[in-house]
Design an enzyme around this catalytic site. Structure first.
Site, mmCIF file in Angstrom:
data_model
loop_
_atom_site.group_PDB
_atom_site.id
_atom_site.type_symbol
_atom_site.label_atom_id
_atom_site.label_comp_id
_atom_site.label_asym_id
_atom_site.label_seq_id
_atom_site.Cartn_x
_atom_site.Cartn_y
_atom_site.Cartn_z
ATOM 1 N N ASP A 84 0.810 -1.219 0.000
ATOM 2 C CA ASP A 84 0.000 0.000 0.000
ATOM 3 C C ASP A 84 0.847 1.274 0.000
ATOM 4 O OD1 ASP A 84 -2.525 1.262 0.088
ATOM 5 O OD2 ASP A 84 -2.372 1.535 2.245
ATOM 6 N N HIS A 85 0.349 2.294 -0.696
ATOM 7 C CA HIS A 85 0.960 3.634 -0.725
ATOM 8 C C HIS A 85 2.459 3.580 -1.013
ATOM 9 C CE1 HIS A 85 -2.264 6.456 0.091
ATOM 10 N NE2 HIS A 85 -2.777 5.564 0.925
ATOM 11 N N HIS B 137 -6.913 10.319 6.011
ATOM 12 C CA HIS B 137 -6.104 9.335 6.713
ATOM 13 C C HIS B 137 -5.965 9.696 8.199
ATOM 14 C CE1 HIS B 137 -4.270 8.342 2.624
ATOM 15 N NE2 HIS B 137 -4.824 7.224 3.048
ATOM 16 N N HIS C 49 -10.022 5.361 0.681
ATOM 17 C CA HIS C 49 -8.970 5.405 1.690
ATOM 18 C C HIS C 49 -9.475 6.194 2.897
ATOM 19 C CE1 HIS C 49 -5.209 4.521 -0.984
ATOM 20 N NE2 HIS C 49 -6.265 3.808 -1.365
ATOM 21 N N GLY C 50 -8.801 6.046 4.027
ATOM 22 C CA GLY C 50 -9.176 6.815 5.210
ATOM 23 C C GLY C 50 -10.538 6.445 5.767
ATOM 24 N N ASN D 183 -10.400 0.757 2.635
ATOM 25 C CA ASN D 183 -9.139 0.683 3.376
ATOM 26 C C ASN D 183 -9.320 1.159 4.822
ATOM 27 O OD1 ASN D 183 -8.114 0.060 0.859
ATOM 28 N ND2 ASN D 183 -6.405 1.483 0.986
ATOM 29 N N VAL D 184 -8.806 0.358 5.750
ATOM 30 C CA VAL D 184 -8.917 0.678 7.180
ATOM 31 C C VAL D 184 -7.565 0.456 7.838
ATOM 32 C CG1 VAL D 184 -10.032 0.103 9.366
ATOM 33 C CG2 VAL D 184 -11.343 -0.042 7.230
ATOM 34 N N THR E 135 -6.262 3.049 10.905
ATOM 35 C CA THR E 135 -6.264 3.701 12.212
ATOM 36 C C THR E 135 -7.256 3.067 13.182
ATOM 37 O OG1 THR E 135 -5.556 5.795 11.222
ATOM 38 C CG2 THR E 135 -6.568 5.905 13.395
#
Length: 287
Positions: A84-85, A183, A211-212, A233-234, A236
């Protein structure tokens, strides 16, 4: 069971107007928790290792990747492994040998033209290696002399026309779009632009990614899946669950020193959160 390519999981979800949850992992406890939560929910899942997580692990990709592959191969549900990223081309090129079936190449910080060119090159290379590739497009940088705006900066929004052209020009397999999430949110107060998402979905020829998602309320996640988000996407949210459980455990037991005890509590809390989020997403397809 063997690893399942992320692309297969997302393509299947998109066809059913559903979404696959993709969780960012940092430690072995994260990996085990994600798989345990997915097994409890009886759902496929994606394990994601970000470039930042690799930096935390002294810049070494293989230790965490090997752990993820080993755990996934013993899972009772289909598991994909996603890098990712990725901003580093060197890290990108380590993905196939490390067991990853997909990558998210992040050039969203660049101007639109530079993002397109860099992502096109990354997509050509990834496809030659059999990798499914995701990219990101936020508000277009360089408009009216302004510098690029990070895809998750406050107010960033993906333009539908540019999104369509970007996908066509890069050949990516999925597109992460900026519609109001951010994010690293520790409170679930994000407000998604559902009208924009509907427009993006109408012009996109590939699955869309959110995302976020940790900061997005449940009902808005359900709505987003119905409007075309196929990968959620998870990251945090797992850290919030783990840290909160460990804090509570240690506050009640200040004499505790055995890390297995408090890491176990943290792992269980993350597994519950994984199951909860998967349950929320399943509501979008009537699950």
């Amino acid at each position: 069971m063997p690893l399942v390519p992320t692309g297969e999981l997302i393509t299947r979800a998109a066809a059913a107007r559903a979404a696959v949850a993709a969780f960012n992992v940092i430690t072995l406890e994260h990996i085990e928790a994600v798989i345990a939560g997915a097994e409890t929910a009886g759902s496929p899942v994606v394990l994601q290792v970000s470039e930042n997580a690799v930096k935390f692990r002294y810049g070494r990709l293989l230790p965490l990747a090997r752990a993820a592959v080993s755990a996934a191969e013993r899972a009772a549900v289909p598991v994909g492994l996603h890098l990712d990223h990725v901003r580093s081309d060197d890290l990108l090129r380590q993905a196939p040998d490390a067991g990853f079936g997909s990558v998210m190449y992040d050039a969203a910080r660049l101007s639109y033209a530079d993002n397109l060119a860099a992502t096109r090159a990354a997509a050509d290379w990834a496809h030659a290696q059999g990798l499914w590739i995701e990219a990101e497009l936020g508000e277009i940088g360089g408009k009216d002399g302004r510098p690029p705006l990070d895809a998750h900066a406050p107010g960033a929004r993906t333009d539908p026309d540019r999104a369509r052209d970007f996908v066509a020009g890069t050949g990516v397999d999925a597109l992460a779009v900026a519609i109001g999430s951010a994010h690293a949110m520790t409170s679930r107060t994000a407000v998604l632009d559902h009208a924009l998402l509907t427009r993006l979905s109408a012009v996109s020829s590939v699955p869309l990614v959110l995302h976020g998602s940790s900061g997005v309320p449940d009902e808005q996640l359900v709505a987003a899946v119905g409007e075309g988000i196929a990968k959620v996407n998870v990251g945090t949210a797992l850290n919030v669950a783990m840290t909160g459980a460990i804090r509570e455990f240690l506050a009640a037991r200040p004499e505790a020193v055995d890390s297995r005890a408090y890491l176990g509590v943290g792992r269980e809390a993350m597994a519950r959160e994984v199951g909860r989020i998967i349950g929320v997403l399943s509501r979008a397809d009537g699950g």
